[in-house]
Design an enzyme around this catalytic site. Structure first.
Site, mmCIF file in Angstrom:
data_model
loop_
_atom_site.group_PDB
_atom_site.id
_atom_site.type_symbol
_atom_site.label_atom_id
_atom_site.label_comp_id
_atom_site.label_asym_id
_atom_site.label_seq_id
_atom_site.Cartn_x
_atom_site.Cartn_y
_atom_site.Cartn_z
ATOM 1 N N THR A 1 0.829 -1.197 0.000
ATOM 2 C CA THR A 1 0.000 0.000 0.000
ATOM 3 C C THR A 1 0.870 1.256 0.000
ATOM 4 O O THR A 1 1.976 1.229 0.521
ATOM 5 C CB THR A 1 -0.878 -0.057 1.271
ATOM 6 N N VAL B 1 -12.510 -5.685 1.914
ATOM 7 C CA VAL B 1 -11.981 -4.329 2.010
ATOM 8 C C VAL B 1 -11.094 -4.240 3.247
ATOM 9 O O VAL B 1 -11.454 -4.742 4.309
ATOM 10 C CB VAL B 1 -13.135 -3.294 2.120
ATOM 11 N N ASP C 1 -8.149 -1.737 5.638
ATOM 12 C CA ASP C 1 -8.205 -0.497 6.417
ATOM 13 C C ASP C 1 -7.963 0.764 5.582
ATOM 14 O O ASP C 1 -8.370 1.855 5.982
ATOM 15 C CB ASP C 1 -7.152 -0.542 7.534
ATOM 16 N N GLY D 1 -0.367 -2.344 6.484
ATOM 17 C CA GLY D 1 -0.223 -3.535 7.318
ATOM 18 C C GLY D 1 -1.392 -4.461 7.143
ATOM 19 O O GLY D 1 -2.172 -4.326 6.194
ATOM 20 N N GLY E 1 -4.605 -5.365 7.197
ATOM 21 C CA GLY E 1 -5.777 -4.495 7.270
ATOM 22 C C GLY E 1 -6.827 -4.897 8.282
ATOM 23 O O GLY E 1 -7.402 -4.047 8.971
HETATM 24 N N1 ASP Z 1 -3.515 -2.405 4.660
HETATM 25 C C1 ASP Z 1 -3.727 -2.927 3.330
HETATM 26 C C2 ASP Z 1 -4.962 -3.784 3.298
HETATM 27 O O1 ASP Z 1 -5.192 -4.515 4.233
HETATM 28 C C3 ASP Z 1 -2.587 -3.746 2.847
HETATM 29 C C4 ASP Z 1 -1.278 -3.036 2.812
HETATM 30 O O2 ASP Z 1 -0.982 -2.241 3.694
HETATM 31 O O3 ASP Z 1 -0.527 -3.300 1.864
HETATM 32 O O4 ASP Z 1 -5.669 -3.776 2.295
#
Ligand code: ASP
Length: 310
Positions: free
Chosen positions: A176, A205, A207, A228, A230
């Site tokens: 992300t 979906v 975070d 992180g 999510g």
């Molecule tokens: N936080 C994001 C999600 O869970 C994943 C990421 O941080 O790459 O969709």
């Protein structure tokens, strides 16, 4: 004039020194540097925090190296479903989109939701109708195709598992992207964008598009963008938790960010990191994984571009 600053991330996870080729490492650093400099320039020229944060995220979405915009991971149906959110710390205005496809820069659509609709959060087909109404170009699937991501997906496509981006030795590498900025007038803003998790299904979906979990900004406390696992970041209401520790417990930005990442989210099983700024231009970038693609620059003269815990 007060201190102004910008911090960006391109995901956290099992980023262990020596596992990546020197060339790849240099490519990541140069993509981070490009996004950082472009958005710092905006702040230097008197631009707003929200403009700088959006600009940095657009640059990272346009790079196939990160799991957002071009380079987003594949869902179980071999499609892309992207999520993004943005928040202005001065007004507490916010915009978010989820489960969208075909949009080159989801962060700009999130900003349009904030500025051109009566709503905060639009998802799926409805969000796309809104984009079409604003004359967004709908990109072909081929624009989002990335061979590396496709291989990642092929490896797990017929299983029930879903995987965080760039997973190496365990399922924990997150791609992300996000940015937080503090402008010359002391306004702050946060923006986050993601393709989510490889092989995700059932309209999963994370975070990233959720205000308060993956993104939050309030001039009185801080601007935060997370990366992180999510599911845990949603349960920990991570971005708002940092803000609450500052507002109600009087912690500094650094103390609050570190408490959430190195203690509170770890306790409930979450791994990842976040970037944070406050209205004084202070920066914090804690993570509880081996590494996090990150960069920051402040008008006080300090610049950092790092991947590992150094
Ligand atoms: N936080 C994001 C999600 O869970 C994943 C990421 O941080 O790459 O969709």
């Amino acid at each position: 004039m007060s201190t102004f600053s910008i911090a960006i991330h391109g995901g956290a996870g099992t980023l262990v020194k020596g596992m990546m080729t020197k060339e790849k490492e240099a490519a990541y650093k140069s993509a981070l540097e490009g996004a950082l400099n472009e958005s710092y320039e905006t702040l230097l020229n008197g631009g707003s925090a929200i403009d700088a944060a959006e600009k940095a995220v657009i640059a990272l979405e346009d790079s196939p190296l990160f799991n957002a915009g071009k380079g987003s991971v594949f869902t179980a149906d071999e499609t892309h479903e992207m999520d993004a959110s943005i928040m202005d710390g001065k007004t507490l205005h916010a915009g978010a989109v989820s489960l969208i496809s075909g949009i080159k820069n989801p962060i700009s659509l999130a900003r349009d939701v904030m500025e051109k609709s009566e709503h905060v959060f639009l998802a799926g087909q409805g969000a796309l109708q809104f984009a079409k109404k604003l004359d967004y170009k709908i990109e072909d699937d081929s624009y989002f195709y990335d061979e590396f991501r496709h291989r990642q997906w092929l490896e797990i496509k017929d299983t029930d598992s879903f995987q965080l981006d760039h997973s190496a030795k365990k399922n924990s590498k997150f791609g992300t992207v996000g940015a937080v900025a503090c402008d010359k007038t002391g306004n702050i803003a946060a923006a986050t964008s993601t393709g989510g998790m490889t092989n995700k299904r059932f309209g999963r979906v994370g975070d990233s598009p959720m205000i308060g979990s993956g993104t939050y900004a309030n001039n009185a406390t801080c601007a935060i963008s997370c990366t992180g696992s999510g599911e845990y970041f949603i349960k920990g209401v991570v971005a708002y938790d940092v803000s609450c520790l500052i507002e109600f417990k009087g912690l500094s930005l650094e103390e609050a960010a570190s408490e959430v990442i190195n203690n509170r989210i770890l306790k409930i099983g979450g791994d990842g990191g976040l970037i944070a700024v406050d209205a004084l231009g202070n920066i914090s970038m804690p993570f509880n994984t081996e590494g996090m693609y990150r960069a920051s620059k402040s008008s006080k003269g300090k610049t950092e571009i790092s991947i590992y815990l150094e």
